[in-house]
Structures are given as structure tokens and as C-alpha cells.
Design a protein around this motif. Sequence first.
Motif: not given
Length: 127
Positions: A45-66
Motif C-alpha cells: 500500500l505504501v509503495s503504491h501511494i508513493a507512486i500515486i503521489v509522484l504521478v500526481a505531481f507529474f500530472l499537476f505540472f503537466i496540466n499547468i503547462g498544457i
Amino acid sequence: MKTKIEDKATAIENLFEKAENYTKTSVELIKLSAIEKISEAISVLVSHIAIIVLVAFFLFFINIGISLWIGKLIGEYYIGFLIVSFVYLLLGLLIYKYKKKTIENPINELMINTLLKNKIEENEKER
């Protein structure tokens, strides 16, 4: 010299002592097995949460750029953010409609597979 009754009493005492030791050992084994399964489930669960957080940051910045890029193309930056927000609204509605299939079932399967991993492996070995 011991009599037969004393020998039988000693044998019964030994039998009860062995049964008590067996019970204590079995309970301890069950506790350790439960701890192992819970810790494994938590680590997954913790490893999945870590991956989800990293993907969320990536998507956040990509969305700002888009959003900025769309806003620059249209001429007004706020419109770019509105368009991206509308896309997320539609995506959210789709996920809500299909949440059982897209979210709940995969999470349930992940937890069940993690908790019953040893049972599944034992069943596969027996086949």
C-alpha cells in the motif's frame, strides 16, 4: 519404585504439557503469520501511494503547462485553465460512473491477493 498408576499419571501430565506447548506454539505461529501478512499489505500500500503521489505531481505540472499553452494559443490564459478543468470534470464523471470497475475491484483484488499470497502459491504448487 513407581506403580502403574503413577506411570500413567506422569504420562498424562506429559501429554497435557505437550498439548499446552503445541497450542502456545500454534498461537504464536498464527500471530507471526498475521503480522507478516499485514506488514506485506502495508508495504504494498505504501509503495503504491508513493507512486500515486509522484504521478500526481507529474500530472499537476503537466496540466499547468498544457493550460498555459492552450491559454497562449487562445489568447487568454484563464481559458486554458478552464478547458483543462472541464476535461477533468468529464474524466471525474466517467470515473464516478465506472468506479466499481476502475477503482474498487482492482483495489479489492490487490488486497486479497496480497493477504492470500501464500495460499495461492500453495494451491498452484499442489496442481
